[in-house]
Design a protein around this motif. Structure first.
Motif, PDB file in Angstrom:
ATOM      1  N   ASN A  52       0.808  -1.216   0.000  1.00 19.17           N
ATOM      2  CA  ASN A  52       0.000   0.000   0.000  1.00 19.17           C
ATOM      3  C   ASN A  52       0.845   1.271   0.000  1.00 19.17           C
ATOM      4  O   ASN A  52       0.313   2.369   0.041  1.00 19.17           O
ATOM      5  CB  ASN A  52      -0.919   0.028   1.239  1.00 19.17           C
ATOM      6  CG  ASN A  52      -1.968  -1.073   1.198  1.00 19.17           C
ATOM      7  OD1 ASN A  52      -2.772  -1.126   0.284  1.00 19.17           O
ATOM      8  ND2 ASN A  52      -1.948  -1.958   2.186  1.00 19.17           N
ATOM      9  N   ALA A  53       2.169   1.119  -0.046  1.00 14.77           N
ATOM     10  CA  ALA A  53       3.043   2.277   0.089  1.00 14.77           C
ATOM     11  C   ALA A  53       2.853   3.278  -1.044  1.00 14.77           C
ATOM     12  O   ALA A  53       2.669   4.475  -0.812  1.00 14.77           O
ATOM     13  CB  ALA A  53       4.500   1.826   0.147  1.00 14.77           C
ATOM     14  N   HIS A  54       2.903   2.811  -2.286  1.00 14.49           N
ATOM     15  CA  HIS A  54       2.785   3.702  -3.435  1.00 14.49           C
ATOM     16  C   HIS A  54       1.553   3.377  -4.283  1.00 14.49           C
ATOM     17  O   HIS A  54       1.102   4.216  -5.059  1.00 14.49           O
ATOM     18  CB  HIS A  54       4.043   3.612  -4.306  1.00 14.49           C
ATOM     19  CG  HIS A  54       5.304   3.953  -3.567  1.00 14.49           C
ATOM     20  ND1 HIS A  54       5.641   5.243  -3.243  1.00 14.49           N
ATOM     21  CD2 HIS A  54       6.292   3.166  -3.077  1.00 14.49           C
ATOM     22  CE1 HIS A  54       6.798   5.244  -2.593  1.00 14.49           C
ATOM     23  NE2 HIS A  54       7.212   3.997  -2.482  1.00 14.49           N
ATOM     24  N   CYS A  55       1.047   2.161  -4.157  1.00 11.44           N
ATOM     25  CA  CYS A  55      -0.102   1.730  -4.934  1.00 11.44           C
ATOM     26  C   CYS A  55      -0.650   0.463  -4.293  1.00 11.44           C
ATOM     27  O   CYS A  55       0.015  -0.170  -3.474  1.00 11.44           O
ATOM     28  CB  CYS A  55       0.283   1.466  -6.391  1.00 11.44           C
ATOM     29  SG  CYS A  55       1.655   0.296  -6.561  1.00 11.44           S
ATOM     30  N   GLU A  56      -1.853   0.117  -4.668  1.00 10.15           N
ATOM     31  CA  GLU A  56      -2.462  -1.106  -4.162  1.00 10.15           C
ATOM     32  C   GLU A  56      -1.852  -2.304  -4.876  1.00 10.15           C
ATOM     33  O   GLU A  56      -1.657  -2.285  -6.087  1.00 10.15           O
ATOM     34  CB  GLU A  56      -3.967  -1.057  -4.415  1.00 10.15           C
ATOM     35  CG  GLU A  56      -4.723  -2.267  -3.923  1.00 10.15           C
ATOM     36  CD  GLU A  56      -6.179  -2.226  -4.311  1.00 10.15           C
ATOM     37  OE1 GLU A  56      -6.895  -3.191  -3.987  1.00 10.15           O
ATOM     38  OE2 GLU A  56      -6.598  -1.238  -4.955  1.00 10.15           O
ATOM     39  N   GLY A  57      -1.557  -3.360  -4.116  1.00  8.27           N
ATOM     40  CA  GLY A  57      -0.982  -4.532  -4.754  1.00  8.27           C
ATOM     41  C   GLY A  57      -0.733  -5.644  -3.768  1.00  8.27           C
ATOM     42  O   GLY A  57      -1.086  -5.556  -2.586  1.00  8.27           O
ATOM     43  N   VAL A  58      -0.106  -6.702  -4.272  1.00  6.40           N
ATOM     44  CA  VAL A  58       0.248  -7.841  -3.441  1.00  6.40           C
ATOM     45  C   VAL A  58       1.627  -8.329  -3.846  1.00  6.40           C
ATOM     46  O   VAL A  58       1.980  -8.324  -5.028  1.00  6.40           O
ATOM     47  CB  VAL A  58      -0.793  -8.979  -3.566  1.00  6.40           C
ATOM     48  CG1 VAL A  58      -0.815  -9.550  -4.980  1.00  6.40           C
ATOM     49  CG2 VAL A  58      -0.526 -10.089  -2.558  1.00  6.40           C
ATOM     50  N   MET A  59       2.419  -8.721  -2.855  1.00  8.16           N
ATOM     51  CA  MET A  59       3.724  -9.309  -3.102  1.00  8.16           C
ATOM     52  C   MET A  59       3.726 -10.711  -2.503  1.00  8.16           C
ATOM     53  O   MET A  59       3.306 -10.907  -1.367  1.00  8.16           O
ATOM     54  CB  MET A  59       4.847  -8.471  -2.485  1.00  8.16           C
ATOM     55  CG  MET A  59       6.244  -8.994  -2.791  1.00  8.16           C
ATOM     56  SD  MET A  59       7.568  -7.915  -2.131  1.00  8.16           S
ATOM     57  CE  MET A  59       7.416  -6.477  -3.214  1.00  8.16           C
TER      58      MET A  59
END
Length: 289
Positions: free
Chosen positions: A9-16
């Motif tokens: 969530n730091a720069h964009c929504e996503g998953v790692m």
């Protein structure tokens, strides 16, 4: 292989998703015009020993609602996240519009070591949906770089689908006609993939009804060959626009579009390409199974 995943969530929504203990190989996974975060695809890659990241690059908070003037720097920022996790080799795997972005990024960001382009295009296309201003027209580029639009091919608005009203639409002829109608723009919008130093793998089905991805893939490979480089093309005649990788189920059905292929043919193409996909993304690193 045991994997762990966490939200970004730091720069964009996503998953790692990464293997337990991390990896020196990082892969950015980009969806096409669905805009989805490809969690399942990231899990597949993580189980081979890679760290995989998928982000929402349009349709999220502060982003254009459509694929319209998306800054390619969005993806460079995602590479920063992979690097921060210890990735030394960077790959980008993209489908359709995500493949378009992956190829353009590989030309501009020298940190990209490998690209896997599923159902790619060889030219840049106009926006799909509205930009931050809420407008779809006039046509604009799908992408920008350093705040400048990337040259693009607009759509021929005289095109009309041949399917009966209410039936899913095959858009392949829209792209073919638009390229002919705007021939000069198409020449300016060619993706000069031969300028990239990344390894390139192109995967396309001959029955693609969304756009002529196999023709596009062959054009990209030809550009590489003209520069003394090799880009491998993997194809089957009966697969459509959405190849499925081993372990993925069939793509969701659509009431709007015809994608070509069948569930079996799309899975066969994914299975055929999978060893090369893993090999190209991982490079010389020995991966677990």
């Amino acid at each position: 292989m045991e994997i762990i995943e966490h939200a970004i969530n730091a720069h964009c929504e996503g998953v790692m998703v990464e293997p337990l203990g991390g990896s020196t190989v990082g892969v950015l996974v980009l969806a096409g015009s669905s805009g989805r975060i490809e969690t399942d695809r990231c899990r597949l890659l993580a189980r081979t020993g890679m760290t995989a990241l998928s982000i929402r690059w349009f349709g999220g908070e502060g982003q254009p609602a459509g694929i319209c003037e998306i800054p390619l720097e969005t993806f460079s920022t995602a590479i920063d996240l992979l690097r921060a996790e210890g990735a030394e080799r960077i790959g980008v795997l993209g489908l359709s519009k995500g493949a378009e972005a992956a190829l353009l990024l590989a030309i501009r960001d020298p940190r990209v070591d490998a690209v896997v382009a599923l159902s790619p295009t060889s030219v840049v296309w106009a926006n799909v949906g509205p930009g931050t201003d809420g407008r779809t027209y006039p046509y604009r580029s799908s992408w920008t770089w350093r705040e400048e639009p990337v040259p693009f091919v607009p759509y021929d608005d005289s095109w009309a689908p041949t399917e009966a009203e209410g039936e899913p639409t095959a858009c392949r002829t829209l792209y073919e006609r638009s390229r002919q109608t705007f021939d000069e723009a198409a020449r300016q919008a060619v993706i000069p993939i031969e300028q990239s130093t990344a390894e390139i793998l192109l995967v396309a089905g001959g029955d693609d009804e969304m756009w002529p991805s196999l023709v596009f893939a062959q054009e990209l490979a030809s550009r590489c060959a003209s520069a003394g480089r090799t880009a491998k093309v993997i194809s089957t005649a009966d697969a459509g626009h959405r190849p499925r990788l081993p372990g993925e189920g069939p793509a969701a059905s659509s009431h709007r579009f015809r994608y070509g292929g069948t569930a079996e043919a799309d899975a066969d193409l994914g299975a055929k390409a999978w060893p090369d996909i893993v090999g190209v993304l991982a490079g010389p690193v020995a991966l677990g199974s």
